[in-house]
Design an enzyme around this catalytic site. Structure first.
Site, PDB file in Angstrom:
ATOM      1  N   CYS A   1     -10.491  -4.345   0.274  1.00  0.00           N
ATOM      2  CA  CYS A   1     -11.595  -3.380   0.178  1.00  0.00           C
ATOM      3  C   CYS A   1     -12.417  -3.671  -1.075  1.00  0.00           C
ATOM      4  O   CYS A   1     -12.014  -4.445  -1.958  1.00  0.00           O
ATOM      5  CB  CYS A   1     -11.044  -1.950   0.157  1.00  0.00           C
TER       6      CYS A   1
ATOM      7  N   CYS B   1     -10.650  -2.981  -4.434  1.00  0.00           N
ATOM      8  CA  CYS B   1      -9.674  -4.025  -4.772  1.00  0.00           C
ATOM      9  C   CYS B   1     -10.377  -5.304  -5.209  1.00  0.00           C
ATOM     10  O   CYS B   1      -9.933  -5.972  -6.147  1.00  0.00           O
ATOM     11  CB  CYS B   1      -8.748  -4.308  -3.591  1.00  0.00           C
TER      12      CYS B   1
ATOM     13  N   ASN C   1       0.844  -1.199   0.000  1.00  0.00           N
ATOM     14  CA  ASN C   1       0.000   0.000   0.000  1.00  0.00           C
ATOM     15  C   ASN C   1       0.875   1.243   0.000  1.00  0.00           C
ATOM     16  O   ASN C   1       1.963   1.275   0.587  1.00  0.00           O
ATOM     17  CB  ASN C   1      -1.000  -0.015   1.169  1.00  0.00           C
TER      18      ASN C   1
ATOM     19  N   CYS D   1      -4.104   0.735  -2.450  1.00  0.00           N
ATOM     20  CA  CYS D   1      -3.946  -0.497  -1.663  1.00  0.00           C
ATOM     21  C   CYS D   1      -2.884  -1.414  -2.285  1.00  0.00           C
ATOM     22  O   CYS D   1      -2.567  -1.320  -3.477  1.00  0.00           O
ATOM     23  CB  CYS D   1      -5.257  -1.266  -1.618  1.00  0.00           C
TER      24      CYS D   1
ATOM     25  N   GLU E   1       0.289   5.160   0.728  1.00  0.00           N
ATOM     26  CA  GLU E   1      -0.583   6.263   1.139  1.00  0.00           C
ATOM     27  C   GLU E   1       0.000   7.582   0.658  1.00  0.00           C
ATOM     28  O   GLU E   1       1.190   7.682   0.298  1.00  0.00           O
ATOM     29  CB  GLU E   1      -0.776   6.209   2.654  1.00  0.00           C
TER      30      GLU E   1
ATOM     31  N   GLU F   1      -3.109  -4.570  -3.002  1.00  0.00           N
ATOM     32  CA  GLU F   1      -3.614  -5.512  -4.016  1.00  0.00           C
ATOM     33  C   GLU F   1      -3.619  -4.875  -5.399  1.00  0.00           C
ATOM     34  O   GLU F   1      -3.166  -5.463  -6.384  1.00  0.00           O
ATOM     35  CB  GLU F   1      -5.042  -5.966  -3.674  1.00  0.00           C
TER      36      GLU F   1
HETATM   37  N1  THU Z   1      -5.274  -1.511   2.594  1.00  0.00           N
HETATM   38  C1  THU Z   1      -4.668  -2.322   1.694  1.00  0.00           C
HETATM   39  O1  THU Z   1      -3.606  -2.011   1.142  1.00  0.00           O
HETATM   40  N2  THU Z   1      -5.274  -3.496   1.410  1.00  0.00           N
HETATM   41  C2  THU Z   1      -6.375  -3.971   2.045  1.00  0.00           C
HETATM   42  O2  THU Z   1      -6.743  -5.114   1.830  1.00  0.00           O
HETATM   43  C3  THU Z   1      -7.132  -3.100   2.929  1.00  0.00           C
HETATM   44  C4  THU Z   1      -6.518  -1.788   3.252  1.00  0.00           C
HETATM   45  C5  THU Z   1      -4.583  -0.276   2.952  1.00  0.00           C
HETATM   46  C6  THU Z   1      -5.218   1.013   2.531  1.00  0.00           C
HETATM   47  C7  THU Z   1      -4.653   1.965   3.536  1.00  0.00           C
HETATM   48  O3  THU Z   1      -3.363   2.387   3.108  1.00  0.00           O
HETATM   49  C8  THU Z   1      -4.478   1.141   4.793  1.00  0.00           C
HETATM   50  O4  THU Z   1      -4.470  -0.212   4.361  1.00  0.00           O
HETATM   51  C9  THU Z   1      -5.567   1.343   5.834  1.00  0.00           C
HETATM   52  O5  THU Z   1      -6.827   1.165   5.292  1.00  0.00           O
END
Ligand code: THU
Length: 131
Positions: free
Chosen positions: A84, A87, A38, A49, A40, A51
């Protein structure tokens, strides 16, 4: 796929605001592995994310959209983190319907294995947007 290798990728995850680090590995039909973490962003909605990072990043390597057989997801949390909705929709495009989704918590004490159709039975597919 070696889970230890996926877990090591967590150190690259950019969970710089939420504190949540996620790493993912998508495996195509030939066994090729594509990793993502991920990322941010200070403009929060611009982040991505793990995925989608793995799947979109695979395209430039000539991966075959629709023919992935597995996706693995681990985070730095002590419980498994489910993908999410956004994804899951992208996973639906890249993975076969009977592909597997594997989830791991940080210390690997909890692992889950699903068919994609179990976690996201009604994702939109190519054939759904054709008359
Ligand atoms: N996130 C992912 O990368 N994958 C997931 O399956 C769920 C959430 C990330 C998004 C964000 O950067 C952090 O986790 C918190 O939601």
């Amino acid at each position: 796929m070696k889970i230890t290798e996926l877990k090591e990728k967590l150190k690259f995850a950019q969970g710089i605001y939420s504190g949540v680090k996620v790493a993912s590995c998508a495996v195509d039909k030939d066994g090729r592995e594509f990793f993502g973490v991920n990322c941010e962003n200070a403009a929060y909605p611009s982040g991505l994310c793990a995925e989608r990072s793995a799947l979109f990043g695979s395209v430039v390597h000539g991966s075959h959209i629709g023919e992935f057989k597995e996706i693995h997801i681990i985070s730095n949390l002590n419980k498994v983190l489910y993908p999410c909705g956004a994804c899951l929709q992208v996973i639906t495009q890249f993975l076969k319907r009977d592909a597997k989704v594997y989830l791991y918590n940080y210390d690997l004490s909890e692992t889950k294995e699903y068919f994609l159709y179990e976690v996201f039975p009604f994702g939109v597919r190519d054939e759904d947007i054709k008359n």
